[in-house]
Structures are given as structure tokens and as C-alpha cells.
Design an enzyme around this catalytic site. Structure first.
Site, PDB file in Angstrom:
ATOM      1  N   GLU A   1     -13.164  -0.694  -6.951  1.00 52.12           N
ATOM      2  CA  GLU A   1     -13.081  -1.629  -5.835  1.00 52.12           C
ATOM      3  C   GLU A   1     -12.674  -0.922  -4.547  1.00 52.12           C
ATOM      4  O   GLU A   1     -13.385  -0.968  -3.556  1.00 52.12           O
ATOM      5  CB  GLU A   1     -12.082  -2.748  -6.143  1.00 52.12           C
ATOM      6  CG  GLU A   1     -12.068  -3.866  -5.109  1.00 52.12           C
ATOM      7  CD  GLU A   1     -13.277  -4.778  -5.218  1.00 52.12           C
ATOM      8  OE1 GLU A   1     -13.706  -5.324  -4.181  1.00 52.12           O
ATOM      9  OE2 GLU A   1     -13.792  -4.950  -6.339  1.00 52.12           O
TER      10      GLU A   1
ATOM     11  N   GLU B   1      21.566   1.874   6.235  1.00 47.24           N
ATOM     12  CA  GLU B   1      20.241   1.392   5.822  1.00 47.24           C
ATOM     13  C   GLU B   1      19.739   2.097   4.567  1.00 47.24           C
ATOM     14  O   GLU B   1      18.547   1.990   4.240  1.00 47.24           O
ATOM     15  CB  GLU B   1      19.242   1.542   6.973  1.00 47.24           C
ATOM     16  CG  GLU B   1      18.977   2.954   7.444  1.00 47.24           C
ATOM     17  CD  GLU B   1      19.969   3.494   8.461  1.00 47.24           C
ATOM     18  OE1 GLU B   1      19.687   4.541   9.058  1.00 47.24           O
ATOM     19  OE2 GLU B   1      21.041   2.870   8.657  1.00 47.24           O
TER      20      GLU B   1
ATOM     21  N   ASP C   1       0.814  -1.220   0.000  1.00 40.50           N
ATOM     22  CA  ASP C   1       0.000   0.000   0.000  1.00 40.50           C
ATOM     23  C   ASP C   1       0.847   1.269   0.000  1.00 40.50           C
ATOM     24  O   ASP C   1       0.800   2.078   0.932  1.00 40.50           O
ATOM     25  CB  ASP C   1      -0.939   0.000   1.212  1.00 40.50           C
ATOM     26  CG  ASP C   1      -1.797  -1.243   1.291  1.00 40.50           C
ATOM     27  OD1 ASP C   1      -2.223  -1.720   0.230  1.00 40.50           O
ATOM     28  OD2 ASP C   1      -2.038  -1.729   2.414  1.00 40.50           O
TER      29      ASP C   1
ATOM     30  N   GLU D   1      23.915   6.582   5.449  1.00 42.49           N
ATOM     31  CA  GLU D   1      23.370   5.625   6.404  1.00 42.49           C
ATOM     32  C   GLU D   1      23.481   4.210   5.842  1.00 42.49           C
ATOM     33  O   GLU D   1      23.219   3.982   4.658  1.00 42.49           O
ATOM     34  CB  GLU D   1      21.922   5.955   6.719  1.00 42.49           C
ATOM     35  CG  GLU D   1      21.726   7.299   7.391  1.00 42.49           C
ATOM     36  CD  GLU D   1      22.506   7.414   8.690  1.00 42.49           C
ATOM     37  OE1 GLU D   1      22.428   6.486   9.528  1.00 42.49           O
ATOM     38  OE2 GLU D   1      23.207   8.429   8.862  1.00 42.49           O
TER      39      GLU D   1
END
Length: 590
Positions: free
Chosen positions: A202, A323, A28, A321
Site C-alpha cells: 500500500e 519535558e 508516522d 529536562e
């Protein structure tokens, strides 16, 4: 974690840039452009889920669309005291110097879904419940927030209905009632075989405006879903169905879209089940770049493993970083005791890919902030692949704890131009280390003229100027050095041709680490210069005594000049006398 172990099984051909996160399942996507970065807000499917088991949300960011920084989880179901479960699809927006994140959760009192709103001063959180109760009790899901040009904000949502409210300027309340959008075939396409849902709409609306036209991009006709869209002359309609954007693809029976413009390009975010273990309940976010048609319609967009192209390059000479990752194998992330996140739970053979790293004229060293609760390991710096060209190796010691941090530095040689950088972790069994951040240091102007000065690429670039040379596991830095053996004269030693790299009359600084294998020879670095038919010898360093029980540093600065045409220049390391064997490591000539 099953997912993390499984990522090592992805074949090399699939290691592109989609999905954009590999160490957790994400779903999402809701992108937000702010101050030159894309902040991506996602859901988080728990490993092994057989339903939409989602307990928290995640935030990621990127300035180049391929290297994504993991900001962890700044919000969870427990952020809302009135909620009990289901951290499902939401969207964040910036206004009034704050960031507002609208999300659906299950209300504990009723057991029905309700929309809450959280607020933060930072796009990466932490977020707190803005009002302490649901903003909208609607029994529905998938909020999408939009601020029109006149400053009026709207909150859309809906499955099975499509509805909206007009938000007040404070972004945490609304005026008037809920408006339900008429779902007509003309507005949202025709669905067959389901009388209760006559249109394709939907769920998952994504509302935005471009060039005066309003777009509603939505998930169509479950299950499995495809992505379709409608347009309108105003944010409240009337809507006209425009067709399919993304067909049914990707191993997940749901899909959920987010669309942005960023740095001159248009980007379409979605999710699929592409990672190992992926499904409709263990999904992964991906992105594609696209171009609108001249009339504003959206072309068909197919899912790819390649993903969006990189915007620009990554600068290795500022702190990055750990990450921040384009692709990872085996690694996980966790909150760091020093703040932010760190890469952790690293085992032998795990690696991180950082895409499009611009080394320019070259790097001289690499520093990393590391911690280890065991004996540590090594970080191999490789270019182009996890087993690509080795340009440096940093040894990570045990630090006494997984959040007990120290900085290690190691020499680098051969990192020039732009390459994908792979940080490959090696060592013994079990967890090796945590990595918080890293940074390269650029080489001095001109850089190291020697190839493979770190000797981490074996004997590459080096020949024997008499005797033989071979790699040795006894190293000053990294994991390898060069052994000079079989010497029959004092001038025998490791050598490298630098003929095309010298400037007449320029001064050069030399550094060499040496260690004796036999005896205590005096070792020095010398340059043999051949010009105008004559060979002369330049003492690059004074001689220094090498010992068998440790390393000795040779260093010096010398001016190199010649008369006539230069036809040869050879850098070599020799002894002042004798033929003792010795080791050499971390050599620079710049």
C-alpha cells in the site's frame, strides 16, 4: 486543548508506556540511532482533525526507550517556500556530519505531492530547506532513506507505486532516473478484489539491512492497514513476500512502521489511535521490543499498552529536562525562553511520570527551574504513583512572568532505591507554573537516618516521647510540619527509634527547624542511648530559642559511642525547660 484534558480520563490500568507521547497526537514514526540515543522523527496530527491535517513535524529522543524528551518542532511546511500543505511521513538520516530529513509536502505550483529534503547540523534541528525546490516531483508520498555498506544511498517512496532513486554522496541530489519496483504477488503478497492493485503493498516503505539481508517493511492493504514485509538479497530486489508483522489493530485505519536495533535489542515503532480522541486522523506513536527468529524472519508483533521495557535507569543527580517524560497527565510543552522546551500550562492535579529513577542511597534535596505568571503552586515529589509516597514538596512562587525563571530547592526524605517518580502539581485554579528542568542532590554518605525527615508524609516514622504529635499546615519547607503538644515535661517531644542505624564511635550531624507555638522555649535535639543496661544522653545540638513569629535552625555535630551491647537509641527533640508547644520541620540526622 481537548486532547490534554482528556488524558486525565485514562484509567490507571492503562497508564503504561504506550503510546510514548501523550500531550500531542503523533504519527508516522521514523527512528534514528545516533551517539547512544534514539531520535524519533514524527508527524503531528492537529487536535480534532477529520483528515490528515498536519502542519509540522516533531522530534523526540530517548536513551532508555521509555523516558522521551520533547525537542519541539524543528521543521514545518513553511520551511519549504515552495510547499503549501501536508507535513506527511518522512525519514531522517545522518551523513557527512549533517542530518538530512526527507519529507513529502504538497507543491504549491502543481497541487501535487513532492519530496523535499531539509538539512541540519543537529539531530534536533532546526532544519532548513537544502535545495529550495523539490528533490523528486513524483505525486507520491512516504520517502524512506537508506545507505548501503558500499556507501551508496537510496531513497525509496511510494503509494500506489514503489519507486527509488540513487542519491549522490551530497544526499541532496540523485543520479539516473526513477526506478519503479515491479509489484508482483511473489514479491509483495496477493490482494483480492482490487484489480488495479493486485498486491498487498500500500504505502510507507521502511528499508534497512540486517545480517546481509535487506528488509522492506510496509503498510499493507488499506483500509485498515496492517504491517507486512518482504526481503531481498540486494537493496533493489528481487523482493520476496514474508508475511504479516503487525495485524490490523489499534483504532487507526492507517499504520506506519520504523525498525531499529538499539543497545542490543530490536524495536518496532508504529502508530495507532489509542489516546483519548484518537482515530485514523488523530494518531499516536508507540513502540514494542521484539526478537528476530533464528532465520532472520520477523515474528508477529501485537500492539500493547505496556510498550518496550526500560533500558537501565534514569540518573536523578544530573540535570533532567522537565519535558523528559514517560507519561504525562494534563501538561503541555512549549519553547522555553532559556532555550529548549519547558513543561507549561500546568493546572492543579496535573502530573508527570519519569520511569525507573535510580536514587541509590538516597536524595537530600530537589531543585527545579520554574516560572509563574500567577501565584505559583507546589511540586509534590511522589514515588510509585500520582498519589504515592510523598518524599518532598517544593513551593513555587510567582516570578512575575511565564518565562521569568528562578530556581527553587526543597528537602527530600525517603527517596532511596529505584522508583517511578511522579511530579504532581498542586495549587489554586488556573495555570500554576512552568517547569524547565530539575535535579536531585544525593544525600551525604550514610544519608539521613530519619524516616520522613521532611514531615511531608504526616506523622509517619514519628512518635511522641511524651505528649502528642500531629501534622501542622504551618511549614518551614513543603506543606507540612510536626506539632508537639500536650507536653507535661521538658523532655517530652517528637521521637524516632534509630537503634539499628548507628555506628559506634561515629560522628553525626543534626539539623532541625523549630518554631514555638507558645512562649519562647529553648529547644534542642538529644539522643538517648541505652547500652549495657545504662542509658546516657548525647546533646546533638546546642539549645536555641524558638519564637512564634519565625523558624529557628538547630544544628550540631556530635560523636555517638557506647560500651556493651546497644539495646536502644532514640532521637528526640525537647526543650531545656518548660512545656511550651512547638513545631518541628525538615529534620536530618546523618
Amino acid at each position: 486543548m481537548v486532547l490534554l484534558l482528556a488524558t486525565t480520563l485514562v484509567p490507571a490500568s492503562a497508564r503504561a508506556d504506550n503510546p510514548i507521547v501523550q500531550h500531542v497526537y503523533t504519527a508516522d514514526p521514523a527512528p534514528l540511532v545516533h551517539n547512544g540515543r534514539v531520535y524519533l522523527y514524527t508527524g503531528h496530527d492537529e487536535d480534532g482533525s477529520t483528515y490528515f491535517t498536519m502542519k509540522d513535524w516533531r522530534v523526540w529522543s530517548s536513551e532508555d526507550m521509555v523516558n522521551w524528551t520533547d525537542h519541539g518542532s524543528p521543521m514545518s511546511v513553511s520551511t519549504f517556500s515552495w510547499a503549501s500543505a501536508d507535513a506527511w511521513a518522512g525519514q531522517a538520516i545522518h551523513r557527512n556530519g549533517k542530518f538530512y530529513w526527507y519529507v513529502p509536502v504538497k507543491e504549491r505550483a502543481t497541487g501535487a505531492m513532492a519530496i523535499g529534503v531539509a538539512v541540519s547540523d543537529s539531530p534536533t534541528g532546526p532544519f532548513t530547506d537544502a535545495i529550495g525546490r523539490p528533490l523528486v516531483k513524483n505525486g507520491e508520498i512516504d520517502p524512506s532513506v537508506f545507505i548501503d555498506d558500499d556507501g551508496q544511498a537510496y531513497l525509496y517512496w511510494g503509494n500506489p507505486r514503489l519507486a527509488y532513486v540513487r542519491l549522490n554522496a551530497d544526499m541532496i541530489s540523485y543520479s539516473g532516473g526513477i526506478t519503479y519496483v515491479p509489484l508482483t504477488p511473489a514479491g509483495f503478497g496477493t490482494r483480492t478484489g482490487n484489480a488495479s492493485r493486485p498486491t498487498l503493498y500500500e504505502e510507507g516503505p521502511w528499508i534497512y539491512k540486517r545480517n546481509g539481508l535487506y528488509y522492506n517493511v510496509f503498510a499493507a492493504e488499506c483500509c485498515g492497514e496492517f504491517i507486512a514485509y518482504s526481503t531481498a538479497p540486494s537493496v533493489t530486489g528481487p523482493w520476496t513476500y514474508r508475511g504479516t508483522i503487525m495485524p490490523r489493530q489499534g483504532g487507526s485505519f492507517t499504520n506506519h512502521a520504523g525498525v531499529i536495533d538499539f543497545k542490543g535489542g530490536s524495536y518496532f515503532f508504529y502508530h495507532n489511535g489509542a489516546l483519548p480522541g484518537g482515530s485514523g486522523y488523530t494518531r499516536s506513536v508507540a513502540v514494542e521490543k521484539f526478537t528476530y527468529n533464528a532465520n532472520g524472519t520477523i515474528p508477529t508483533i501485537n500492539m500493547t499498552a505496556a510498550g518496550a521495557p526500560q533500558i537501565g535507569t534514569l540518573n536523578p543527580y544530573v540535570r533532567q529536562e522537565a519535558e523528559t517524560i514517560a507519561w504525562g497527565s494534563g501538561i503541555e510543552t512549549e519553547p522555553a525562553g532559556e532555550g529548549g522546551m519547558n513543561v507549561g500550562f500546568v493546572e492543579n492535579g496535573d502530573w508527570i511520570k519519569v520511569k525507573g529513577v535510580a536514587f541509590g542511597g538516597g536524595a537530600s534535596s530537589y531543585s527545579a527551574r520554574v516560572a509563574s505568571g500567577t501565584g505559583g503552586g507546589r511540586i509534590e515529589l511522589r514515588l510509585g504513583g500520582a498519589t504515592g509516597t510523598l518524599v518532598g514538596t517544593c513551593t513555587v512562587p510567582g516570578t512575575g512572568g511565564w518565562q521569568t525563571w528562578t530556581t527553587v530547592t526543597c528537602p527530600v526524605s525517603g527517596a532511596t532505591g529505584t522508583h517511578d517518580l511522579y511530579l504532581r502539581f498542586t495549587g489554586g485554579s488556573g495555570y500554576l507554573m512552568n517547569l524547565n528542568w530539575w535535579q536531585f542532590t544525593p544525600a551525604a554518605p550514610g544519608g539521613n537516618l530519619l524516616t520522613n525527615g521532611t514531615l511531608e508524609s504526616g506523622t509517619a516514622g514519628w512518635t511522641a516521647f511524651g505528649g502528642t504529635v500531629a501534622s501542622s499546615g504551618t511549614a518551614h519547607g513543603g506543606s507540612q510540619s510536626l506539632a508537639s503538644t500536650g507536653r507535661t515535661a521538658s523532655w517530652n517531644g517528637p521521637s524516632q527509634d534509630v537503634t539499628g542505624k548507628l555506628t559506634n564511635g561515629k560522628s553525626y550531624t543534626t539539623g532541625v527547624w523549630v518554631r514555638s507555638q507558645t512562649g519562647t522555649p529553648d529547644v534542642r535535639a538529644t539522643l538517648a542511648v541505652t547500652a549495657g543496661g545504662t542509658t546516657s544522653y548525647v546533646a546533638l545540638t546546642p539549645a536555641a530559642t524558638a519564637n512564634t513569629n519565625g523558624w529557628t535552625r538547630l544544628t550540631g555535630t556530635a560523636t555517638v559511642s557506647w560500651t556493651g551491647t546497644l539495646t536502644g537509641a532514640r532521637f528526640y527533640v525537647e526543650t531545656a525547660s518548660g512545656t511550651d508547644s512547638f513545631l518541628m520541620d525538615d529534620v536530618s540526622f546523618e
